[in-house]
Design a protein around this motif. Structure first.
Motif, mmCIF file in Angstrom:
data_model
loop_
_atom_site.group_PDB
_atom_site.id
_atom_site.type_symbol
_atom_site.label_atom_id
_atom_site.label_comp_id
_atom_site.label_asym_id
_atom_site.label_seq_id
_atom_site.Cartn_x
_atom_site.Cartn_y
_atom_site.Cartn_z
ATOM 1 N N ASP A 36 34.111 114.218 52.513
ATOM 2 C CA ASP A 36 35.207 113.258 52.637
ATOM 3 C C ASP A 36 34.701 111.839 52.884
ATOM 4 O OD1 ASP A 36 36.834 115.462 52.327
ATOM 5 O OD2 ASP A 36 37.530 115.487 54.417
ATOM 6 N N VAL A 37 33.664 111.716 53.699
ATOM 7 C CA VAL A 37 33.086 110.388 53.973
ATOM 8 C C VAL A 37 32.425 109.857 52.707
ATOM 9 C CG1 VAL A 37 31.453 109.089 55.393
ATOM 10 C CG2 VAL A 37 32.820 110.935 56.422
ATOM 11 N N TRP A 38 31.742 110.727 51.977
ATOM 12 C CA TRP A 38 31.134 110.330 50.699
ATOM 13 C C TRP A 38 32.212 109.811 49.746
ATOM 14 C CZ3 TRP A 38 26.625 109.168 48.631
ATOM 15 C CH2 TRP A 38 26.500 109.166 47.238
ATOM 16 N N GLN A 39 33.302 110.553 49.632
ATOM 17 C CA GLN A 39 34.388 110.144 48.735
ATOM 18 C C GLN A 39 34.997 108.810 49.170
ATOM 19 O OE1 GLN A 39 37.663 112.896 48.369
ATOM 20 N NE2 GLN A 39 38.414 111.887 46.539
ATOM 21 N N ALA A 40 35.054 108.564 50.474
ATOM 22 C CA ALA A 40 35.603 107.295 50.961
ATOM 23 C C ALA A 40 34.798 106.100 50.455
ATOM 24 C CB ALA A 40 35.646 107.292 52.488
ATOM 25 N N GLU A 45 40.091 104.979 45.433
ATOM 26 C CA GLU A 45 41.070 105.393 46.439
ATOM 27 C C GLU A 45 40.430 105.453 47.820
ATOM 28 O OE1 GLU A 45 40.308 107.255 43.662
ATOM 29 O OE2 GLU A 45 41.975 106.532 42.438
ATOM 30 N N GLY A 46 39.197 105.921 47.873
ATOM 31 C CA GLY A 46 38.497 105.992 49.146
ATOM 32 C C GLY A 46 38.277 104.628 49.759
ATOM 33 N N ILE A 47 37.837 103.677 48.967
ATOM 34 C CA ILE A 47 37.600 102.312 49.463
ATOM 35 C C ILE A 47 38.894 101.694 49.968
ATOM 36 C CG2 ILE A 47 37.007 99.958 48.739
ATOM 37 C CD1 ILE A 47 34.507 101.647 49.115
ATOM 38 N N SER A 48 39.990 101.878 49.222
ATOM 39 C CA SER A 48 41.258 101.275 49.655
ATOM 40 C C SER A 48 41.823 101.968 50.893
ATOM 41 C CB SER A 48 42.286 101.272 48.520
ATOM 42 O OG SER A 48 42.674 102.593 48.202
ATOM 43 N N GLY A 49 41.255 103.100 51.272
ATOM 44 C CA GLY A 49 41.700 103.791 52.468
ATOM 45 C C GLY A 49 41.181 103.191 53.760
ATOM 46 N N LYS A 92 24.098 111.953 50.106
ATOM 47 C CA LYS A 92 22.934 111.602 50.927
ATOM 48 C C LYS A 92 22.692 110.102 50.973
ATOM 49 C CE LYS A 92 20.403 115.894 50.377
ATOM 50 N NZ LYS A 92 19.161 116.514 49.922
ATOM 51 N N LEU A 93 22.751 109.446 49.797
ATOM 52 C CA LEU A 93 22.376 108.034 49.718
ATOM 53 C C LEU A 93 23.206 107.302 48.680
ATOM 54 C CD1 LEU A 93 19.355 106.072 50.020
ATOM 55 C CD2 LEU A 93 19.954 106.362 47.627
ATOM 56 N N LEU A 94 23.623 106.097 49.045
ATOM 57 C CA LEU A 94 24.296 105.192 48.121
ATOM 58 C C LEU A 94 23.766 103.801 48.419
ATOM 59 C CD1 LEU A 94 26.578 104.643 46.002
ATOM 60 C CD2 LEU A 94 28.080 104.224 47.961
ATOM 61 N N ALA A 122 27.328 118.525 63.277
ATOM 62 C CA ALA A 122 28.283 119.523 63.771
ATOM 63 C C ALA A 122 29.682 118.952 63.948
ATOM 64 C CB ALA A 122 27.793 120.118 65.081
ATOM 65 N N ASP A 123 29.780 117.713 64.416
ATOM 66 C CA ASP A 123 31.092 117.111 64.676
ATOM 67 C C ASP A 123 31.542 116.145 63.586
ATOM 68 O OD1 ASP A 123 29.130 115.275 65.267
ATOM 69 O OD2 ASP A 123 30.128 114.476 67.036
ATOM 70 N N GLY A 124 30.931 116.195 62.419
ATOM 71 C CA GLY A 124 31.352 115.324 61.328
ATOM 72 C C GLY A 124 30.181 114.819 60.512
ATOM 73 N N THR A 125 30.119 113.493 60.359
ATOM 74 C CA THR A 125 29.112 112.865 59.509
ATOM 75 C C THR A 125 28.494 111.677 60.228
ATOM 76 O OG1 THR A 125 30.388 113.487 57.550
ATOM 77 C CG2 THR A 125 28.743 111.746 57.261
ATOM 78 N N ARG A 126 27.185 111.573 60.148
ATOM 79 C CA ARG A 126 26.503 110.379 60.636
ATOM 80 C C ARG A 126 26.257 109.478 59.426
ATOM 81 N NH1 ARG A 126 21.936 112.278 62.113
ATOM 82 N NH2 ARG A 126 20.663 111.380 60.501
ATOM 83 N N LEU A 127 26.704 108.236 59.535
ATOM 84 C CA LEU A 127 26.537 107.259 58.466
ATOM 85 C C LEU A 127 25.644 106.145 58.984
ATOM 86 C CD1 LEU A 127 27.370 106.179 55.646
ATOM 87 C CD2 LEU A 127 29.237 104.998 56.807
#
Length: 196
Positions: A36-40, A45-49, A92-94, A122-127
Motif C-alpha cells: 500500500d505504501v509502494w502504491q501511494a 491516485e496514490g500521490i493525490s492521497g 524496495k526502491l524508487l 511487523a507494524d507496517g512499513t519503514r520508509l
C-alpha cells in the motif's frame, strides 16, 4: 610494498572525506502494508492521497514523476514538472529527479535526486528518504532549507493518510485556490482599466 600501498591509501582518505554528499535524510514508520505504501508513491491516485492534488507518475525508469502542487499554474510552474523516474526496484526502491519550487527560479533550473527505500516491518512499513545533489551557492541554500521543512510534512501526510484510512480531500484547497485566482484576475482587469 605494503608501506607504499598503505601510504597511497592514506593519501586518498582526505579526498574521500571531502567527497561525501550531505543530503536530507529522513525515516518514517507508516502503519500500512508495504504494497500500500509502494502504491501511494507510484500511482497518480496514490500521490493525490497524501502529496498533491494531481500527479503523472509511471513507476518505470525514464517514466514521468510529475507532482502538481498547483495543477492550475502555467506549464513549468505546477510543482515537480518534467521530473523523471531514475530507478525502480518494486517495493524496495524508487528514485527520481526533483526540482526547487517556482519561487527559486535559479535553483529550479537544475535537478536533485530523491531516493526512497521501502522495508516491510511487523507494524507496517519503514520508509527512508534521501534527497541528494545540493549545490552551495546562489539559491541552493534556500532550496535545501525549503525541503528540510517540506519533506517532513510530506511524510507526516503519508502517515496521516494511512492512520485515518482516507486519502487527502483537496476540495477546500481547490476552492481556496480558485477564489485566490479569481481575485488576482479581477485585480489585473481593474489595473488594465486604469491604464491609459
Amino acid at each position: 610494498m605494503r608501506r607504499l600501498l598503505l601510504a597511497a591509501l592514506l593519501s586518498l582518505a582526505p579526498l574521500a572525506a571531502t567527497a561525501a554528499e550531505s543530503g536530507i535524510e529522513l525515516t518514517a514508520q507508516i502503519k500500512a502494508p508495504l504494497a500500500d505504501v509502494w502504491q501511494a508513491w507510484t500511482t497518480n491516485e496514490g500521490i493525490s492521497g497524501f502529496f498533491a492534488p494531481e500527479a503523472r507518475v509511471e513507476a518505470r525508469p525514464g517514466g514521468p514523476f510529475e507532482i502538481y502542487m498547483n495543477p492550475y499554474a502555467a506549464a513549468g510552474l505546477k510543482g515537480a514538472d518534467d521530473m523523471r523516474v531514475l530507478a525502480v526496484e518494486p517495493q524496495k526502491l524508487l528514485s527520481f529527479t526533483w526540482n526547487a519550487p517556482p519561487h527559486l527560479p535559479q535553483a529550479r533550473q537544475q535537478r536533485t535526486v530523491v531516493i526512497l527505500r521501502f522495508a516491510a516491518e511487523a507494524d507496517g512499513t519503514r520508509l527512508s528518504l534521501s534527497h541528494l545533489g545540493w549545490g552551495s551557492d546562489g539559491e541552493w541554500p534556500k532550496a535545501r532549507a525549503y525541503f528540510e521543512k517540506a519533506w517532513p510534512n510530506v511524510l507526516a501526510n503519508l502517515q496521516k493518510r494511512f492512520e485515518t484510512g482516507k486519502p487527502h480531500d483537496w476540495t477546500e484547497w481547490r476552492a481556496q485556490l480558485q477564489r485566490y485566482q479569481a481575485a488576482e484576475a479581477a485585480k489585473q482587469a481593474e489595473a488594465g482599466k486604469t491604464q491609459p
